[in-house]
Write a protein that holds these residues in place. Structure first.
Motif, short mmCIF file in Angstrom:
data_model
loop_
_atom_site.label_atom_id
_atom_site.label_comp_id
_atom_site.label_asym_id
_atom_site.label_seq_id
_atom_site.Cartn_x
_atom_site.Cartn_y
_atom_site.Cartn_z
N ASP A 173 0.73 -1.12 0.17
CA ASP A 173 0.03 -0.10 0.15
C ASP A 173 0.94 1.25 -0.14
OD1 ASP A 173 -2.35 -1.55 -0.07
OD2 ASP A 173 -2.65 -1.31 2.19
N GLN A 174 2.11 1.24 0.59
CA GLN A 174 3.01 2.39 0.79
C GLN A 174 3.65 2.49 -0.68
OE1 GLN A 174 5.02 0.54 4.50
NE2 GLN A 174 5.48 2.83 4.56
N ILE A 175 3.80 1.54 -1.45
CA ILE A 175 4.39 1.58 -2.73
C ILE A 175 3.25 2.23 -3.54
CG2 ILE A 175 5.50 0.60 -4.70
CD1 ILE A 175 7.12 0.96 -2.14
N ARG A 176 1.97 1.80 -3.57
CA ARG A 176 0.84 1.95 -4.35
C ARG A 176 0.57 3.57 -4.15
NH1 ARG A 176 -2.62 -3.13 -3.37
NH2 ARG A 176 -1.82 -4.49 -4.94
N ALA A 222 15.67 -0.95 2.43
CA ALA A 222 15.23 -1.35 0.91
C ALA A 222 14.73 -3.03 1.47
CB ALA A 222 15.98 -1.16 -0.29
N ASP A 223 15.54 -3.46 1.96
CA ASP A 223 15.44 -5.10 2.17
C ASP A 223 14.25 -5.20 3.11
OD1 ASP A 223 16.70 -5.08 5.32
OD2 ASP A 223 17.84 -3.92 4.20
N SER A 224 13.48 -4.17 3.48
CA SER A 224 12.11 -4.51 4.24
C SER A 224 11.02 -4.51 3.40
CB SER A 224 11.99 -3.56 5.48
OG SER A 224 11.92 -2.39 5.00
N LEU A 225 11.48 -4.24 2.08
CA LEU A 225 10.26 -4.31 0.97
C LEU A 225 9.74 -5.74 1.03
CD1 LEU A 225 11.88 -2.16 -2.13
CD2 LEU A 225 9.62 -1.57 -0.81
N ASN A 226 8.48 -5.70 1.19
CA ASN A 226 7.91 -7.14 0.95
C ASN A 226 7.94 -7.52 -0.35
OD1 ASN A 226 5.35 -6.50 0.10
ND2 ASN A 226 4.60 -6.62 2.43
N ILE A 227 7.58 -8.95 -0.76
CA ILE A 227 7.45 -9.34 -2.12
C ILE A 227 6.47 -8.49 -2.91
CG2 ILE A 227 6.93 -11.40 -3.75
CD1 ILE A 227 7.95 -13.07 -1.52
N ASN A 228 5.22 -8.32 -2.51
CA ASN A 228 4.46 -7.66 -3.17
C ASN A 228 4.62 -6.13 -3.65
OD1 ASN A 228 2.71 -9.65 -3.53
ND2 ASN A 228 1.28 -9.18 -1.48
N SER A 277 7.99 -4.90 -3.48
CA SER A 277 8.98 -5.06 -4.65
C SER A 277 8.23 -5.17 -5.92
CB SER A 277 9.87 -6.20 -4.16
OG SER A 277 10.31 -6.25 -2.97
N ASN A 278 7.43 -6.21 -6.17
CA ASN A 278 6.89 -6.17 -7.43
C ASN A 278 6.15 -4.84 -8.11
OD1 ASN A 278 7.60 -8.81 -8.12
ND2 ASN A 278 6.22 -9.84 -6.85
N SER A 279 5.52 -4.29 -6.95
CA SER A 279 4.76 -3.07 -7.57
C SER A 279 5.61 -2.22 -7.75
CB SER A 279 3.74 -3.13 -6.61
OG SER A 279 4.04 -1.69 -5.66
N LEU A 280 6.94 -1.94 -7.15
CA LEU A 280 7.85 -0.86 -7.30
C LEU A 280 8.92 -1.17 -8.85
CD1 LEU A 280 9.28 1.56 -6.07
CD2 LEU A 280 10.85 -0.03 -5.12
N LEU A 281 8.69 -2.58 -9.55
CA LEU A 281 9.60 -2.78 -10.64
C LEU A 281 9.39 -1.74 -11.64
CD1 LEU A 281 9.63 -6.73 -10.55
CD2 LEU A 281 11.43 -4.75 -9.90
N LEU A 308 17.40 -8.31 -1.00
CA LEU A 308 16.48 -7.74 -1.87
C LEU A 308 16.17 -8.82 -3.14
CD1 LEU A 308 17.44 -4.96 -0.49
CD2 LEU A 308 17.34 -3.96 -2.75
N MET A 309 15.05 -8.45 -3.92
CA MET A 309 14.79 -9.27 -4.89
C MET A 309 15.93 -9.01 -5.92
SD MET A 309 10.66 -9.45 -4.99
CE MET A 309 10.53 -9.31 -6.77
N ALA A 310 16.25 -10.03 -6.83
CA ALA A 310 17.44 -9.79 -7.88
C ALA A 310 16.68 -9.00 -8.68
CB ALA A 310 17.58 -11.20 -8.32
N THR A 311 15.18 -8.96 -8.89
CA THR A 311 14.79 -7.87 -10.07
C THR A 311 14.93 -6.52 -9.71
OG1 THR A 311 13.05 -8.61 -9.20
CG2 THR A 311 13.20 -9.55 -11.08
N ILE A 312 14.92 -6.25 -8.38
CA ILE A 312 14.99 -4.95 -7.85
C ILE A 312 16.39 -4.33 -7.98
CG2 ILE A 312 15.13 -3.40 -5.85
CD1 ILE A 312 12.49 -3.71 -6.36
N ARG A 313 17.60 -5.43 -7.71
CA ARG A 313 18.86 -5.05 -7.77
C ARG A 313 19.24 -4.73 -8.90
NH1 ARG A 313 19.93 -9.35 -4.25
NH2 ARG A 313 20.53 -10.62 -5.94
#
Ligand code: ZN
Length: 325
Positions: free
Chosen positions: A89-92, A115-121, A123-127, A149-154
């Protein structure tokens, strides 16, 4: 910025002036070396209308708004509660805000920490935003644990590594802050000067002494593990949940160094060197390695909602019950 960050500053400001700065930056490096305060200063500089070489001007409209903490172009995303996740919700919410045009003429900066506290959802919504941020928008992600961090974020960020200061620089800076026993605390904090300051501010050294005395009493059979565990959780965890366990980790690593015949200089807890040698001398290496495994499990689980008291009881019972010669 701190004196050990000058080259980071020079590189980043030059990249920006050369139009080479990526829109997504990942600041990473050991905890307690000032990454976040650097990021805030750099963000101010990016938003400043008349930036100087080494800082923002402090006078322009953007700088004034920042001073009043009301610059709408500077968006900080932190977990709503310390130690908890950054939620989707914070990222949305963020994406909604930045879809509107920025307010000033300068850059808009988004800080996400840790940034490591971004949960999976989240992270995905930030991509997508990381891939194609709106014009003049720079995202700065900060972490001590880039591998979490998710590899896709890195892979969508430019990695910016922050180094520990040299011991000499760290000690010089600590002495300027009038920190007592700076030599010892810097060693205990693995060279991270801000972590060293935090430790002394919270009476961390006194607490560490108290817990180490108890640790020795447990080995000698003169303290009760269950009563001790209650004290560890009540007094020990109030600064920062896992800090006492990180101290135990350094005591165990020092005991391993003693058992491997390491030189006394290799011991991190210099003030406990003799006691640690004595404790290690009663044990065999294998059981100390087992203890370290047990401790690492405990540290991992205390990061979750598991019952802290029960975990610490288990650890102290294990330590007290080791076969000693
Ligand atoms: Zn300014």
């Amino acid at each position: 910025m701190f004196p050990w960050q000058i080259s980071n500053w020079q590189n980043l400001t030059k990249s920006y002036q050369d139009n080479r700065l990526a829109h997504g930056l990942l600041f990473y490096g050991t905890a307690g070396i000032g990454k976040k305060s650097f990021a805030i200063e750099f963000a101010h500089w990016l938003m400043c209308e008349q930036p100087l070489v080494d800082r923002s001007c402090g006078n322009c409209k953007s700088c004034q708004l920042i001073k009043a903490e009301s610059n709408p172009d500077f968006i900080k995303i932190y977990p709503e509660e310390d130690g908890k996740a950054i939620k989707v919700d914070q990222i949305r919410d963020l994406i909604g805000k930045i879809s509107l045009t920025s307010h000033g003429d300068g850059s808009r900066v988004i800080l996400i920490s840790p940034a490591d506290s971004l949960n999976i959802n989240a992270s995905n919504s930030l991509l997508k935003t990381l891939e194609e941020p709106p014009a003049n928008t720079i995202l700065i992600l900060i972490t001590d644990k880039p591998s979490k961090l998710m590899a896709t974020i890195r892979s969508r960020t430019q990695l910016v590594r922050f180094e520990l200061p040299t011991e000499e620089h760290g000690l010089k800076w600590l002495s300027e802050q009038n920190i007592d026993k700076s030599d010892l605390v810097l060693k205990l904090c693995a060279g991270a000067p801000l972590a060293a300051v935090a430790m002394t501010e919270d009476d961390g050294l006194l607490l560490r002494d108290k817990l180490f005395n108890n640790w020795q009493e447990l080995a000698h059979g003169t303290a009760d593990p269950l009563e001790s565990a209650a004290m560890w959780v009540k007094d020990g965890f109030k600064i920062k949940a896992n800090l006492p366990l990180n101290w135990v980790s350094s005591w165990i690593l020092d005991m391993i160094r003693c058992l491997q015949g390491g030189h006394i200089d290799s011991i991190a807890n210099v003030d406990y060197a003799q006691s640690l040698q004595k404790l290690a001398g009663q044990l065999d290496l294998k059981s100390v390695y087992n203890l370290l495994d047990r401790l690492n499990d405990t540290i991992r689980l205390t990061d979750t909602p598991a019952n802290q008291l029960m975990l610490v009881e288990g650890l102290l019972l294990h330590w007290a019950g080791l076969k000693r010669n």
